[in-house]
Structure formats: structure tokens, C-alpha cells
Design an enzyme around this catalytic site. Structure first.
Site, short mmCIF file in Angstrom:
data_model
loop_
_atom_site.label_atom_id
_atom_site.label_comp_id
_atom_site.label_asym_id
_atom_site.label_seq_id
_atom_site.Cartn_x
_atom_site.Cartn_y
_atom_site.Cartn_z
N ASP A 143 0.84 -1.19 0.00
CA ASP A 143 0.00 0.00 0.00
C ASP A 143 0.88 1.25 0.00
O ASP A 143 2.03 1.20 -0.47
CB ASP A 143 -0.95 -0.05 1.21
CG ASP A 143 -2.28 0.64 0.94
OD1 ASP A 143 -2.25 1.84 0.62
OD2 ASP A 143 -3.34 0.00 1.05
N HIS A 204 -3.90 6.12 2.89
CA HIS A 204 -4.54 4.88 2.42
C HIS A 204 -3.99 3.65 3.14
O HIS A 204 -4.75 2.80 3.64
CB HIS A 204 -4.32 4.80 0.91
CG HIS A 204 -5.18 3.83 0.19
ND1 HIS A 204 -4.83 2.52 0.02
CD2 HIS A 204 -6.37 3.98 -0.44
CE1 HIS A 204 -5.76 1.89 -0.67
NE2 HIS A 204 -6.72 2.76 -0.97
N SER A 527 -10.96 -0.76 -1.72
CA SER A 527 -9.74 -0.73 -0.91
C SER A 527 -10.04 -0.96 0.56
O SER A 527 -9.21 -1.50 1.28
CB SER A 527 -9.08 0.65 -1.02
OG SER A 527 -8.44 0.79 -2.25
#
Ligand SMILES: *[C@@H]1O[C@H](CO)[C@@H](O)[C@H](O)[C@H]1NC(C)=O
Ligand SMILES: *[C@@H]1O[C@H](CO)[C@@H](O)[C@H](O)[C@H]1NC(C)=O
Ligand SMILES: *[C@@H]1O[C@H](CO)[C@@H](O)[C@H](O)[C@H]1NC(C)=O
Ligand SMILES: *[C@@H]1O[C@H](CO)[C@@H](O)[C@H](O)[C@H]1NC(C)=O
Ligand SMILES: *[C@@H]1O[C@H](CO)[C@@H](O)[C@H](O)[C@H]1NC(C)=O
Ligand SMILES: *[C@@H]1O[C@H](CO)[C@@H](O)[C@H](O)[C@H]1NC(C)=O
Ligand SMILES: *[C@@H]1O[C@H](CO)[C@@H](O)[C@H](O)[C@H]1NC(C)=O
Ligand SMILES: *[C@@H]1O[C@H](CO)[C@@H](O)[C@H](O)[C@H]1NC(C)=O
Length: 736
Positions: A143, A204, A527
């Protein structure tokens, strides 16, 4: 659609190559980064074979005049064989013809595609756990990096990393791992020095990592919104972060390098919430290649389906050995109300963290410009809005943006109208709400109905959504663009308005004017769904450490909560087997197991040559009779593409392994469908011991189906205790 999704992730996507200062790339204009995939590592001692020497030799062979060291971007040598290099078109063609090379493909840029959600799926804080085994589980995450100081990653009470761990913490001096976050690597050597750190500035990776395995943190919220305890599925498990994404997106060469490391470092489960813009055949699909070598080592890869829905065939995750995850809603909906001057209250999908505004004048963006056309001004572009006309007012905008335009022009707030489905909430840089077209029109007609239109925007609140779970509009849909007879996505999990850890260095909208820095943030996307499934898989693994990746996946699929087809018109193409139920998955009764050899036969069946498969697997391969379809893989779901207007009768061969009661008898039932005859042969199977296997044939037959039909039913094997459910999907073609 694209607008919203880019906005969801707030990732500026421009070519990574533009930022690279690599002498080899600079040497010739037409040089690009290519991946040279060479399959499994040869089973030879390092004295006999050095992958890197082999890669250099291949490069020396094709490169004339330039220095191979600069042109070699990465060598993959720990878990599989191959390299990334800056090559001209001619050079890559030469390499593609060489002995030992499976495929050569250009590197592409991938896009990055919490916690009431666990309670919603029936996985409360108090579930039975295997704490010792859980602390031995290592979850690898590819990520945007991680914020190690987040409370979700505190290692208080944790012992040292499991003995099997071989990873590292690549620190820049200002980044420390601990006994919870046991490893972190980064791969952007070609980027400026300040990016040489596993630290997350996008948010994220911090968000996804805490969803999989964050420890419990009490009383978190986003400015009082969505208050509760944040926690991952496996709070005692360890986290290893592989930072493959930066502000520029994520590249093939970094993703493969991370797979190469993570597999060798000793992770147990991989969670990958990013995807390419296109789909590729398996041998040219970085995710499929990496996940294949992970599967061989017993590592399950959970992968987000993509955020390109709701159009059909928009899936970006297709390989049968990956676990493809769609995103669905939970029963908590976050809404922001607007109250007009005449007392009408309208609900919108925004997360307005600001206190309620005063009741102030309301103006159409289209009426608030002296320089731009009304269409441009209606979009509330920063340079169009006239400060004198909007100052202190609420502006109505026809398109969705971060809110930078109205904010710069001094507006008090904005109401945006969005043509896309309003089924997830967005955050803006100033008091805002986001309305669907119908509600937007109501505001416009109110503005037209009075001389002095006024409104106020309230702070966001959580309301109960009794329709959940429903697959989000953005979640990518099937059917599978690469293997038409293999159902994807596999499963769905919460991915709408999920609160999880966030780096306090990134402002909420990443716009300069936004001064809101938080430790927990609300995000939506496949996600966010993917780490729920990685966490659930890790949880199942703590009860069954010996299970194969396919067995864990089967357990989660066959016990999934059935979704309501009338709320999800694309049925299984939206949600696969249904919504994960981790508690049930611990005791599924039967599993559809699949080993490397089964996947090898699948590769034969879908047209790979024995030679290609031998390179990929590093094994001697005899394909035998090839069937031309993926349908014969022992998969926990069944899918068939049939010709329209023609009668059909096709068989699926499946086998199940008993992991329930040693002595048991299962009966098959199939829900009736007038257009479809499904027979199971035999329809009763008995077991005398654990791990015993039984095979059966599922025959699906019918008269000609009209074009663009999708029929679905399900097969359930039941022993009275366990219900082992597999979806069966038939379709003729799709309206793409
Ligand atoms: C992905 O595809 C869409 C539509 O084809 C395009 O607008 C977008 O720029 C692409 N993104 C990347 C990163 O290539
Ligand atoms: C928002 O309202 C709350 C409660 O009325 C108050 O305590 C807080 O100070 C306000 N925040 C701002 C930024 O005005
Ligand atoms: C505001 O804009 C609308 C449509 O863009 C237009 O019909 C209307 O005349 C404008 N009103 C004023 C006061 O400019
Ligand atoms: C407010 O005005 C709108 C538009 O004229 C109208 O549709 C609505 O019924 C009004 N609401 C109230 C409470 O009067
Ligand atoms: C499924 O959704 C439909 C339409 O919203 C609803 O009428 C029905 O009650 C739902 N079924 C279940 C089992 O929730
Ligand atoms: C392959 O097919 C042929 C003809 O249908 C059959 O005779 C043979 O036994 C098959 N071989 C295998 C390995 O299944
Ligand atoms: C199937 O039959 C329908 C109705 O007879 C016809 O319109 C359609 O063209 C046929 N499609 C195919 C693929 O044969
Ligand atoms: C399908 O399976 C049935 C047994 O259930 C068998 O009789 C039939 O021959 C099979 N058909 C094919 C095409 O293999």
C-alpha cells in the site's frame, strides 16, 4: 464515474516516469520500464545459479553502449525469477524471444483503489480467539506506507516477532517499527530522497493496515461522527508494510518487488488494495504473478475488485488463486442535511465535519461569475466564482469537486449535485453536502421560487440504513473479462464509510486550505473492503494454521451471508458468494480445496503451453487433454457462459473435503429456477473420517436463453449443522 473515484482516493495520477531521474531512461527517449517475468526460481544452489547475474547477462546481450546497472530497475530473486528494466521496444522484443522468459510487458501505473463494520457483519469484540496463534500471524500489506505512531499500531503487551519472520524495517532514521508493526519496506528508490521512507503521507495504507490488524482503540470518531471503538479483525496479529504507492500511484516493478520480498520475509496473508486500469492475461498481470507465487508458499492474497462499477466487466482482479473483494454498505449511513429558508430538510451523502452553518443566502454557482460562462461557473471553478457574489453565502455547484473553488472565493458552504449514485459519503474542504439529481433539482426550484433564497448546512450525522448490505455503485462488476467461466468477484465486505487510522500529517481533503488533521478518518472503496477479508482470512487461519489458501477462501465463500438480489441487480457479478461471516467460516463443514497442481491444470485448460507453465511453476508439466475452459477448477462457485438461443447441458466436476464432523452425511439442495435444470450426482455424500474427499458432478441444462440473460441459483450441501453454499451463475452475454 471516474471523477468520484479519483476524488475518493485523492490520488494525483500522472506518469511515474516523469519524475524518474535515471540515466538509462534519459539516455534514449523511447526507453520504458518493462517487466521481464521468468517464472519460478530454478531449484539450484546459489553457487550454481545467481538470478541477478542471469538478469545482467540478459541485459548485456541486448543493450549496446549503455550501462546495464542503470537500466536494471529491480531484480526479483527471492520468491520468483525476473526483473524490471528500462528497455527500448526492440530490446524488449529480443528478450521476449529468449529461453527462460515467460512474458515481457510494459510497466503500468496502478491506482490505490472501518468500526462498526465488524459488528455489522456479526464479528463482535468478544469473539472467541486463539491469542497465541493470532500473535504468530503476519499480515503483509502492499500500500502507500504506514504511520507507525498511530495508537492502532502500538505494541504494548506484544512479545518479539514470530521466529519465522525474516523481514526488515527500512528506516530513514525518523521511522521505527515495533513488535506490532514488525516490518516496513519502500521501493521508490528512483524518486526524490524525501520519499525514501515507508511512512504514509496519503493515508490509504494506514487506513487499510489498521482495518486488517489494528489493535482496539476506544472512543475514536471523526469530529464526533461515527463514534466507536476502532479495531482490526486480528488485533494481536503482526503487520508488515510494503510501500509500493506514492503520490504518483503504484508501479508494476515496485509491486512485484514487494511480492518478491513479502513471500520470502514470511508473511501469512497479503492484503492488496490497488489495481491496474486494465485487465491482462495471467502471465502479464503483476497481481496474478505475485499472488501465484504467494499461493505456492501457502499465502492467500486478498485483492480489491476495483472501483470502476457499476458497469459490467469492470473487474481488475481476476486470477483464480486470488481472493477478489467487492465493497458493500453497512447499516450506518453518514448523511449531511441542508435546511432551506422555507423549512425543507434534504438529506445528502457528505461527511460534513464542520458545525452547522448559520442560515445564509444561497446562490447558484452559475449566477456567481462575471467572467466565466454559466456552465463553467456552475461547476464552481476557483477562477470563475466572484468573491463579491459568494462571500458568506452557500453556493450551489453542478459538479463534484473537493470544494477548493468556493472555499477560495470565501463562500460559507456549498451544495453539490452529483449524477452518480449517492450511496457513499464524501468529505469536502468547507461545509458541504452532496445531493442526487432529484434533490439537487428541489434546491434549484427553491432558489427560483424566492427573491432571497437561504439555507444552512448541518453537521453530519449517522443514521440507520436498514437496506444494508448492498454492493456500492463504485464496486467493479463481473463477469470475469479473462476467464468467462470463473465467477469474480468472490465475495463482498464492508467498504462504505469505514473509519480507521489515518496519518495526522495529511489534511482530510489534501487541499492546502484544509486545516483538519485527524488520527481516524472515514473512507470508502473496495480498498476498504479488501482488508476486511484479509483480516477474516487471518482469523480463520488462527484456528486452522494448516489450511491451504484455497481452503480458507472456500470456508469464507461457502459460509457467506446471502445478499438480497433484488437490491443488487447485477446479482453475483456484484457480490460473488455474499458478505463475509468470519465466525461461521471457522467451521464450514466442507471445503473446496485446490492445490498448485489444480491451478497448473487450469493454466493448461485455458491455453498456456506446457513450456510456459513449466517456467511459471518450476515443475515438470503434462497437460493431458485440455478442456478450453476454467470451469473444471475445483472452485467454491460455478459459472458458465452459454450461447444465446441454444439449448445447453454442461457438467462441473467438484470435490469437497470433510473438515466438519468425522462421520457425516450431506444432502444437496438447489433452489428451483424454471429456466434451469440442475442435477447433482450423487446428491448424497457420506464421510467416515476427517479430510476425506468426495466428488460429485453438477449438471446444468436448459433451453435457449435470450441474449443478455443472467440466471443464478445456488447449491447447498447440508448435514443439518453446516450449510455449504455455492453460487451457480449462467449468462449468455452482457450489455457492455
Ligand atoms: C484509467 O482509465 C480511465 C478511462 O479509460 C482514464 O480516464 C484514466 O486516466 C486512466 N487512469 C490511468 C492511471 O491510466
Ligand atoms: C462546534 O460546536 C460545539 C458544540 O456546540 C462546540 O463545543 C465547538 O466549540 C464548536 N466548534 C467550532 C469549531 O466552532
Ligand atoms: C441564474 O442562472 C440561471 C441559470 O443558469 C438563469 O436562468 C437565471 O436567469 C440567473 N439568474 C440571475 C439573477 O442571474
Ligand atoms: C420550499 O420551496 C420549494 C420550492 O418552491 C417547495 O417545493 C417546498 O414545498 C417548500 N417547502 C415548504 C416547507 O414550504
Ligand atoms: C430484499 O429486498 C426487497 C426489495 O428491497 C425487499 O422487499 C425484501 O424484503 C428483501 N428481502 C430480504 C430477505 O430482506
Ligand atoms: C484424452 O482424450 C482421449 C479421447 O477423448 C481419451 O482417449 C484419453 O483417454 C484422454 N486422456 C486423458 C489423460 O484423459
Ligand atoms: C436469439 O433469438 C432472438 C429472438 O428470436 C433474436 O432476436 C436474436 O438475434 C437471437 N440471438 C442470437 C445470438 O442468436
Ligand atoms: C455429465 O455428467 C453426467 C453424470 O451426472 C454424465 O452422465 C454425463 O455423461 C456427463 N456429460 C459430459 C458431457 O461429460
Amino acid at each position: 464515474m471516474a471523477n468520484i473515484h479519483n476524488f475518493l482516493f485523492l490520488i494525483a495520477l500522472f506518469s511515474i516516469l516523469a519524475n524518474i531521474i535515471n540515466p538509462c531512461l534519459a539516455f534514449q527517449e523511447d526507453r520504458k520500464v518493462y517487466i521481464v517475468y521468468m517464472g519460478a526460481l530454478p531449484n539450484l544452489h546459489e553457487d550454481q545459479y545467481s538470478p541477478q547475474a542471469h538478469h545482467n547477462k540478459i541485459l548485456q546481450n541486448v543493450l549496446q553502449g549503455s550501462v546495464p546497472a542503470d537500466c536494471l530497475v529491480h531484480s526479483y530473486k527471492r520468491s520468483f525469477n525476473g526483473f524490471a528494466a528500462a528497455l527500448t521496444n526492440e530490446e524488449q522484443q529480443k528478450i521476449a524471444r529468449m529461453e527462460g522468459v515467460v512474458s515481457v510487458f510494459p510497466s503500468t501505473i496502478y491506482e490505490l483503489h472501518t468500526t462498526r463494520s465488524w459488528d455489522f457483519i456479526g464479528f463482535p469484540e468478544t469473539v472467541k480467539r486463539m491469542p497465541v496463534k493470532e500473535s504468530d500471524v503476519i499480515v503483509g500489506i502492499l500500500d502507500s506506507g504506514v504511520w507507525p505512531e498511530s495508537e492502532s499500531f502500538s505494541d504494548e503487551g506484544f512479545g518479539p516477532p514470530p521466529k519465522k519472520w525474516k523481514g526488515v524495517c527500512q528506516t530513514d532514521g525518523n521511522f521505527n517499527c515495533n513488535n506490532k508493526l514488525i516490518g516496513a519496506r519502500y521501493y521508490e528508490q528512483l524518486l526524490p530522497k524525501e520519499e525514501h521512507t515507508p511512512r504514509d503521507v496519503l493515508g490509504h495504507g494506514t487506513h487499510t493496515a489498521s482495518t486488517v490488524a489494528g489493535r482496539e482503540v476506544k472512543g475514536v470518531s471523526l469530529f464526533g461522527i461515527a463514534e466507536g471503538n476502532a479495531r482490526g479483525a486480528v488485533p494481536s496479529a503482526r503487520i508488515a508494510m510494503y510501500k509500493v504507492c506514492t503520490l504518483n500511484g503504484c508501479s508494476d516493478e515496485s509491486i512485484l518487488a514487494a511480492f518478491d520480498d513479502a513471500i520470502a520475509d514470511g508473511v501469512d496473508i497479503l492484503s492488496i488494495s490497488l489495481g491496474p486500469n486494465l485487465t491482462f492475461k495471467y502471465s502479464e498481470d503483476t497481481l496474478a504473478i505475485g499472488a501465484f507465487h504467494a499461493m505456492v508458499k501457502g499465502i492467500l492474497t486478498s485483492h480489491s475488485a476495483g472501483n470502476s462499477g457499476p458497469q459490467p466487466q469492470t473487474l481488475k482482479s481476476v486470477a483464480p488463486w486470488t481472493f477478489t473483494v467487492a465493497a458493500s454498505s453497512i447499516d450506518r449511513e453518514i448523511v449531511t442535511k441542508v435546511v432551506t429558508g422555507n423549512g425543507t430538510t434534504i438529506l445528502g451523502r457528505a461527511i460534513n465535519t464542520f458545525n452547522s452553518t448559520e442560515t445564509v443566502p444561497l446562490i447558484l454557482g452559475a449566477n456567481a461569475s462575471s467572467t466565466c460562462s454559466s456552465a463553467e461557473a456552475g461547476s464552481c471553478l476557483a477562477h470563475c466564482l466572484d468573491e463579491q457574489l459568494v462571500k458568506g453565502k452557500i453556493v450551489f455547484c453542478d459538479t463534484v469537486d473537493t470544494g477548493g473553488g468556493p472555499l477560495l472565493a470565501g463562500a460559507m458552504g456549498q451544495i453539490v449535485e452529483d449524477a452518480d449514485a449517492n450511496d457513499h459519503s464524501s468529505i469536502f474542504a468547507l461545509p458541504s453536502t452532496r445531493l442526487d439529481l432529484g434533490n439537487g433539482d428541489k434546491i434549484k426550484s427553491y432558489i427560483g421560487s424566492t427573491k432571497e433564497p437561504q439555507a444552512k448546512i448541518l453537521k453530519a450525522e449517522s443514521i440507520l440504513d436498514l437496506k444494508a448490505p448492498v454492493v456500492a455503485s463504485f464496486s467493479s462488476r463481473g463477469p470475469n473479462p479473462v476467464s468467462p467461466d470463473l465467477l469474480k468477484p468472490d465475495i463482498t465486505a464492508p467498504g462504505v464509510d469505514i473509519i480507521a487510522a489515518f496519518p495526522p500529517a495529511a489534511s482530510l481533503t489534501r487541499t492546502k486550505q484544509d486545516k483538519r488533521f485527524v488520527k481516524y478518518n472515514i473512507k470508502s472503496g473496495t480498498s476498504m473492503a479488501c482488508p476486511h477479508v484479509a483480516g477474516a482470512a487471518a482469523y480463520v487461519k488462527t484456528f486452522h494454521p494448516e489450511w491451504s489458501p484455497a481452503a480458507i477462501k472456500s470456508a469464507l465463500m461457502t459460509t457467506a451471508f446471502p445478499m438480497n438480489a433484488s437490491r443488487n441487480p447485477e446479482v453475483e457479478f456484484a457480490y460473488g458468494a455474499g458478505q463475509i461471516d468470519p465466525l461461521k467460516a471457522v467451521d464450514p463443514g466442507l471445503v473446496y480445496d485446490t492445490q498448485e497442481d489444480d491451478y497448473i491444470q487450469l493454466l493448461c485448460n485455458v491455453g498456456y503451453s506446457e513450456k510456459e507453465i513449466e517456467l511459471i511453476s518450476g515443475k515438470k508439466v503434462a497437460c493431458g487433454n485440455v478442456t478450453g475452459t476454467a470451469r473444471h477448477l475445483n472452485y467454491p462457485s460455478m459459472q458458465l457462459l452459454v450461447e444465446a438461443n441454444k439449448s445447453f447441458s454442461n457438467n462441473f466436476t467438484r470435490s469437497v473435503t470433510n473438515v466438519g464432523s468425522p462421520i457425516s452425511t450431506y444432502k444437496a439442495t438447489v433452489s428451483e429456477d424454471p429456466q434451469l435444470q440442475v442435477t447433482i450426482n450423487p446428491n448424497v455424500i457420506s464421510f467416515k473420517s476427517l479430510n476425506e474427499k468426495q466428488s460429485f458432478i453438477v449438471t446444468v441444462a436448459g433451453k435457449g436463453l435470450p441474449v443478455t440473460s443472467v440466471l443464478s441459483t445456488s447449491l447447498v450441501w447440508s448435514d443439518g449443522v453446516h450449510n455449504v453454499r455455492s453460487p451457480i451463475v449462467l449468462y449468455t452475454s452482457i450489455n457492455a
